[in-house]
Scaffold this motif. Structure first.
Motif, PDB file in Angstrom:
ATOM      1  N   MET A 199       5.547   5.571  -3.246  1.00  0.00           N
ATOM      2  CA  MET A 199       4.461   4.941  -3.996  1.00  0.00           C
ATOM      3  C   MET A 199       3.294   4.708  -3.041  1.00  0.00           C
ATOM      4  O   MET A 199       3.480   4.165  -1.941  1.00  0.00           O
ATOM      5  CB  MET A 199       4.901   3.603  -4.586  1.00  0.00           C
ATOM      6  N   LEU A 200       2.110   5.112  -3.448  1.00  0.00           N
ATOM      7  CA  LEU A 200       0.908   4.924  -2.637  1.00  0.00           C
ATOM      8  C   LEU A 200      -0.118   4.191  -3.492  1.00  0.00           C
ATOM      9  O   LEU A 200      -0.566   4.721  -4.522  1.00  0.00           O
ATOM     10  CB  LEU A 200       0.370   6.277  -2.172  1.00  0.00           C
ATOM     11  N   ASP A 201      -0.446   2.980  -3.100  1.00  0.00           N
ATOM     12  CA  ASP A 201      -1.388   2.149  -3.865  1.00  0.00           C
ATOM     13  C   ASP A 201      -0.960   2.077  -5.339  1.00  0.00           C
ATOM     14  O   ASP A 201      -1.757   2.278  -6.262  1.00  0.00           O
ATOM     15  CB  ASP A 201      -2.810   2.711  -3.737  1.00  0.00           C
ATOM     16  N   ASN A 202       0.342   1.818  -5.535  1.00  0.00           N
ATOM     17  CA  ASN A 202       0.964   1.681  -6.864  1.00  0.00           C
ATOM     18  C   ASN A 202       0.951   2.974  -7.690  1.00  0.00           C
ATOM     19  O   ASN A 202       1.162   2.940  -8.905  1.00  0.00           O
ATOM     20  CB  ASN A 202       0.289   0.556  -7.676  1.00  0.00           C
ATOM     21  N   THR A 203       0.725   4.099  -7.027  1.00  0.00           N
ATOM     22  CA  THR A 203       0.737   5.398  -7.704  1.00  0.00           C
ATOM     23  C   THR A 203       1.957   6.187  -7.243  1.00  0.00           C
ATOM     24  O   THR A 203       2.131   6.392  -6.036  1.00  0.00           O
ATOM     25  CB  THR A 203      -0.545   6.190  -7.365  1.00  0.00           C
ATOM     26  N   PRO A 204       2.823   6.635  -8.162  1.00  0.00           N
ATOM     27  CA  PRO A 204       3.972   7.436  -7.734  1.00  0.00           C
ATOM     28  C   PRO A 204       3.524   8.823  -7.281  1.00  0.00           C
ATOM     29  O   PRO A 204       2.773   9.496  -7.985  1.00  0.00           O
ATOM     30  CB  PRO A 204       4.848   7.520  -8.996  1.00  0.00           C
ATOM     31  N   ILE A 205       3.990   9.224  -6.092  1.00  0.00           N
ATOM     32  CA  ILE A 205       3.643  10.534  -5.543  1.00  0.00           C
ATOM     33  C   ILE A 205       4.859  11.432  -5.719  1.00  0.00           C
ATOM     34  O   ILE A 205       5.815  11.372  -4.931  1.00  0.00           O
ATOM     35  CB  ILE A 205       3.236  10.418  -4.054  1.00  0.00           C
ATOM     36  N   ASN A 241      -7.742  13.465  -1.345  1.00  0.00           N
ATOM     37  CA  ASN A 241      -9.158  13.139  -1.219  1.00  0.00           C
ATOM     38  C   ASN A 241      -9.448  11.696  -1.608  1.00  0.00           C
ATOM     39  O   ASN A 241     -10.310  11.044  -1.026  1.00  0.00           O
ATOM     40  CB  ASN A 241      -9.974  14.089  -2.115  1.00  0.00           C
ATOM     41  N   LYS A 242      -8.703  11.206  -2.592  1.00  0.00           N
ATOM     42  CA  LYS A 242      -8.929   9.848  -3.097  1.00  0.00           C
ATOM     43  C   LYS A 242      -8.333   8.787  -2.176  1.00  0.00           C
ATOM     44  O   LYS A 242      -8.941   7.735  -1.941  1.00  0.00           O
ATOM     45  CB  LYS A 242      -8.316   9.729  -4.498  1.00  0.00           C
ATOM     46  N   PHE A 243      -7.122   9.056  -1.670  1.00  0.00           N
ATOM     47  CA  PHE A 243      -6.361   8.011  -0.979  1.00  0.00           C
ATOM     48  C   PHE A 243      -6.378   8.101   0.544  1.00  0.00           C
ATOM     49  O   PHE A 243      -6.230   7.083   1.220  1.00  0.00           O
ATOM     50  CB  PHE A 243      -4.888   8.070  -1.414  1.00  0.00           C
ATOM     51  N   LEU A 244      -6.490   9.319   1.088  1.00  0.00           N
ATOM     52  CA  LEU A 244      -6.137   9.524   2.498  1.00  0.00           C
ATOM     53  C   LEU A 244      -7.267  10.097   3.335  1.00  0.00           C
ATOM     54  O   LEU A 244      -8.053  10.920   2.868  1.00  0.00           O
ATOM     55  CB  LEU A 244      -4.930  10.482   2.590  1.00  0.00           C
ATOM     56  N   GLY A 245      -7.294   9.655   4.590  1.00  0.00           N
ATOM     57  CA  GLY A 245      -8.125  10.290   5.605  1.00  0.00           C
ATOM     58  C   GLY A 245      -7.216  10.741   6.733  1.00  0.00           C
ATOM     59  O   GLY A 245      -6.279  10.028   7.099  1.00  0.00           O
ATOM     60  N   MET A 263       0.829  -1.207   0.000  1.00  0.00           N
ATOM     61  CA  MET A 263       0.000   0.000   0.000  1.00  0.00           C
ATOM     62  C   MET A 263       0.872   1.270   0.000  1.00  0.00           C
ATOM     63  O   MET A 263       0.640   2.201  -0.756  1.00  0.00           O
ATOM     64  CB  MET A 263      -0.917  -0.012   1.229  1.00  0.00           C
ATOM     65  N   ILE A 264       1.904   1.261   0.872  1.00  0.00           N
ATOM     66  CA  ILE A 264       2.867   2.373   0.924  1.00  0.00           C
ATOM     67  C   ILE A 264       4.263   1.802   0.728  1.00  0.00           C
ATOM     68  O   ILE A 264       4.639   0.827   1.380  1.00  0.00           O
ATOM     69  CB  ILE A 264       2.789   3.112   2.274  1.00  0.00           C
TER      70      ILE A 264
END
Length: 233
Positions: free
Chosen positions: A63-69, A82-86, A1-2
């Motif tokens: 990488m967050l949920d296979n998305t490079p940040i 908004n999509k990934f985090l609370g 996930m991270i």
């Protein structure tokens, strides 16, 4: 996930450069409940800010949920948050002139969810944290523990992949802290990935894994025998 590799972060103040994160390698699997500990100046708040896309590393990959940040402008960063985090904060960060249900619905407003659906979802999460009867109360009519429950409901409302909690029990007494941790443990048991920054060893022992930072480096990363908060409530 991270997945974080060789994360480096420095801050320049005047003529000096402060090297805050010194090559952090860190990964979190889906469904983990991890606490990050360290004394003031250890780098834990900087790490949390980078994880929360509120700051960006100088070097390294995230990488967050296979998305490079990386190299996100503020608009994209806000969309990803908004999509990934609370987020759950020590000081609750509720809007004082909005009721509990309106505070919980706020992330959904930014996601352009319609009013009726926003209110239904907000009530669902207030019920989940045991505060349905307080939906129309303002924050100044709630106790510290109730405010944190509203904040947790708000963090859950947008169905995030990861919850980031910054000292979530720091402003609460011991009994209320354990009640909040019981709630967080229950949310984690449903499969939600949660990271908690804390300086309280008893709170850390209520997670499943403890990561210790010192002077910008991870000095210890271990699984723990989780203590159930319900045993203290």
């Amino acid at each position: 996930m991270i997945e974080i590799t060789n994360l480096q972060k420095s801050y320049v103040t005047g003529n000096t450069s402060l090297h805050v994160l010194k090559g952090i390698d860190f990964s979190v699997k889906e469904g983990e409940l991890v606490s990050i500990m360290g004394s003031s100046g250890s780098g834990k708040s900087t790490l949390l800010n980078i994880l929360g896309m509120l700051d960006e590393a100088d070097q390294g990959t995230y990488m967050l949920d296979n998305t490079p940040i990386k190299n996100l402008n503020e608009k994209i960063a806000a969309q990803y948050r908004n999509k990934f985090l609370g987020f759950i904060f020590q000081s609750f960060n509720l809007i004082n002139y909005k009721t509990a249900v309106d505070n919980v619905a706020l992330p959904l407003y930014y996601q352009k969810v319609g009013r009726k659906e926003r209110d239904e979802k907000a009530m669902h999460y207030l019920e989940k944290v045991g505060l349905a009867d307080w939906a129309n109360h303002l924050p100044n009519q709630l106790s510290g523990g109730q405010k944190q429950r509203v904040a947790i409901a708000r963090a859950l409302a947008s169905d995030p992949k990861v919850l980031l909690a910054d000292e979530p029990t720091g402003a609460l007494d011991t009994k209320t802290s354990y009640e909040v941790m019981e709630l967080i443990q229950g949310i984690n048991e449903e499969g939600r990935t949660i990271l908690i920054v804390t300086h309280e060893p008893d709170i850390a022992e209520m997670t499943k894994r403890v990561v210790n930072l010192k002077d910008g480096r991870i000095i210890d990363d271990r699984l723990v025998n989780q203590i159930k908060a319900s045993a203290h409530v």
